[in-house]
Scaffold this active site. Structure first.
Site, PDB file in Angstrom:
ATOM      1  N   LEU A 159       0.809  -1.217   0.000  1.00 53.42           N
ATOM      2  CA  LEU A 159       0.000   0.000   0.000  1.00 53.42           C
ATOM      3  C   LEU A 159       0.841   1.265   0.000  1.00 53.42           C
ATOM      4  O   LEU A 159       0.308   2.363  -0.171  1.00 53.42           O
ATOM      5  CB  LEU A 159      -0.916   0.018   1.238  1.00 53.42           C
ATOM      6  CG  LEU A 159      -1.694  -1.272   1.538  1.00 53.42           C
ATOM      7  CD1 LEU A 159      -2.544  -1.095   2.793  1.00 53.42           C
ATOM      8  CD2 LEU A 159      -2.565  -1.675   0.350  1.00 53.42           C
ATOM      9  N   TYR A 213       2.157  11.567 -11.574  1.00 49.42           N
ATOM     10  CA  TYR A 213       1.642  10.596 -10.612  1.00 49.42           C
ATOM     11  C   TYR A 213       1.137   9.346 -11.334  1.00 49.42           C
ATOM     12  O   TYR A 213       1.475   8.217 -10.974  1.00 49.42           O
ATOM     13  CB  TYR A 213       0.522  11.217  -9.785  1.00 49.42           C
ATOM     14  CG  TYR A 213      -0.149  10.254  -8.838  1.00 49.42           C
ATOM     15  CD1 TYR A 213       0.559   9.647  -7.805  1.00 49.42           C
ATOM     16  CD2 TYR A 213      -1.504   9.940  -8.985  1.00 49.42           C
ATOM     17  CE1 TYR A 213      -0.064   8.751  -6.936  1.00 49.42           C
ATOM     18  CE2 TYR A 213      -2.134   9.054  -8.112  1.00 49.42           C
ATOM     19  CZ  TYR A 213      -1.413   8.460  -7.097  1.00 49.42           C
ATOM     20  OH  TYR A 213      -2.020   7.578  -6.242  1.00 49.42           O
ATOM     21  N   LYS A 216       2.521   5.383 -11.197  1.00 49.21           N
ATOM     22  CA  LYS A 216       1.658   4.259 -10.845  1.00 49.21           C
ATOM     23  C   LYS A 216       1.641   3.215 -11.963  1.00 49.21           C
ATOM     24  O   LYS A 216       1.649   2.006 -11.706  1.00 49.21           O
ATOM     25  CB  LYS A 216       0.242   4.759 -10.569  1.00 49.21           C
ATOM     26  CG  LYS A 216       0.074   5.424  -9.208  1.00 49.21           C
ATOM     27  CD  LYS A 216       0.297   4.431  -8.084  1.00 49.21           C
ATOM     28  CE  LYS A 216      -0.063   4.977  -6.728  1.00 49.21           C
ATOM     29  NZ  LYS A 216       0.186   3.999  -5.640  1.00 49.21           N
ATOM     30  N   PRO A 244     -43.383  14.314  39.961  1.00 48.59           N
ATOM     31  CA  PRO A 244     -44.363  13.465  40.649  1.00 48.59           C
ATOM     32  C   PRO A 244     -45.730  14.136  40.738  1.00 48.59           C
ATOM     33  O   PRO A 244     -45.842  15.324  41.041  1.00 48.59           O
ATOM     34  CB  PRO A 244     -43.736  13.268  42.037  1.00 48.59           C
ATOM     35  CG  PRO A 244     -42.269  13.373  41.790  1.00 48.59           C
ATOM     36  CD  PRO A 244     -42.124  14.435  40.737  1.00 48.59           C
ATOM     37  N   GLY A 245     -46.779  13.373  40.437  1.00 44.35           N
ATOM     38  CA  GLY A 245     -48.146  13.866  40.516  1.00 44.35           C
ATOM     39  C   GLY A 245     -48.627  14.611  39.293  1.00 44.35           C
ATOM     40  O   GLY A 245     -49.808  14.950  39.190  1.00 44.35           O
TER      41      GLY A 245
END
Length: 372
Positions: free
Chosen positions: A53, A103, A107, A281-282
């Site tokens: 790689l 490049y 390659k 609560p309630g």
């Protein structure tokens, strides 16, 4: 199996080494620019497979293209021949190899080395001309435009789109890894003399920029990208990997009063809206009904009582819910409904509704479950 990975600290290399370990491969020879050159001799003698790689794609001087992409490949193959090691060699080339630029030429020269090596030794070679590979751990302004866009947009930096109609071919790192593992196992995907990653995606540059910008906007809009679309799903995962480390979290707008709070978490046009409701609560919330809008309630903490009454009935239906036993309660249309905190601590309920709230058409009508 001994696996040699050159360029193991690069974008593809890091991902590959991590996935090889995930799959139980432990004898991995990692070779980088910083490695002692003598190690390459040892590794090429003992390896059973080579992932080559290493390469150069943004050098300071043009001559480095040939040195990094052709020269190092030549050295690697010579060492394999020296040790009479016919381990398969996989090399990452580029679609640029078809073009006449420094490049691409370097390659192409490395590819020709591999083809000649195969003719000379009969060792298996797998040459991949990869398009724009993207994913986590890629480098902005180096590996791919996706990395650059994700990095900049996540940081409120400008991005440059010279021609929005340029067509890009993208390849996701996980798809690359799946293909490389197939090659390792002797089953690469081939097209003629070359190997290919079978899953790629095409998108125009302008559309790519718009999509990644929408990922950033999704925080304020409370939206979720379309995960049904494979490319969107992969790009969003990539975008999140580029978030600054001090920006993983974001605030939600909490609507707070003496009864508790109500906070929208996620809004989608096709999968509804998720909110978090906290009741003291309630406290009783609800006492309304809907024509088409429907909901799901999931109490995750505290104790609650969900009550229903059909519009044309006096019968009250009750479901007792608790964070001790997670249970989803569907809220059907045509029933007035309420939820009351009957415990001594806050009641926390995750609420899903099939559509985002629309103030122009709320589809919510007040009606007490228990008429006075």
């Amino acid at each position: 199996m001994n696996i040699l990975v050159t360029g193991s600290n690069g974008f593809i290399g890091k991902n590959l080494v991590a996935e090889l370990r995930n799959r139980g491969y432990t004898n991995i020879f990692e070779y980088t620019r910083e490695s002692n050159p003598s190690l390459l001799d040892k590794y090429t003698k003992e390896c059973d497979f080579v992932f080559h790689l290493a390469g150069i794609n943004r050098p300071k001087e043009e001559k480095e293209f040939l040195e990094g992409n052709f020269g190092f490949t030549s050295k690697l193959l010579e060492l394999l021949k020296k040790h009479e090691n016919k381990a398969p060699v996989l090399i990452t080339s580029s679609t640029q190899a078809e073009l006449d630029n420094p490049y691409g030429q370097s390659k192409k020269a490395a590819e020709d080395l591999l083809f000649n090596y195969y003719k000379e030794t009969d060792a298996k070679v797998y040459i991949y001309r990869l398009p724009n590979v993207f994913g986590k751990w890629s480098k902005p302004n180096y590996n791919t435009v996706v990395a650059t866009f994700c990095y900049n947009i996540a940081r409120n930096l400008e991005i440059q789109v010279n021609d929005p109609n340029v067509e890009l071919t993208l390849c996701y790192i996980d798809d690359v890894l799946e293909e490389f593992i197939r090659a390792l196992e002797g089953n690469p995907t081939k097209q003629g003399d070359f190997c290919v990653v079978p899953v790629t995606h095409n998108i125009k540059l302008g559309e790519l920029a718009k999509l990644i910008k929408s990922f950033k906007e999704s925080r304020t809009k409370l939206s979720i990208p379309n995960m049904d679309d494979p490319l969107t799903k992969k790009l969003y995962s990539t975008y999140l990997s580029f978030l600054p480390e001090d920006d993983f979290a974001y605030d939600l707008k909490m609507n707070i009063d003496n009864r508790g709070s109500f906070t929208e978490f996620i809004r989608t046009s096709d999968r509804g809206q998720v909110s978090i409701n906290i009741s003291k609560p309630g406290i009783t919330k609800g006492n309304h009904w809907h024509h088409t809008k429907n909901e799901k309630f999931l109490v995750v903490s505290g104790e609650g009582l969900i009550r229903f009454r059909k519009l044309d009935s006096d019968e009250i239906i009750e479901y007792r819910v608790s964070g001790e036993k997670l249970q989803v309660v569907d809220i059907p249309t045509g029933y007035s409904h309420s939820i009351v905190n009957v415990g001594e601590t806050d009641l926390v309920t995750v609420m899903w509704v099939n559509e985002p709230f629309d103030p122009e058409k709320p589809d919510t009508y007040f009606l007490e479950v228990e008429p006075k």
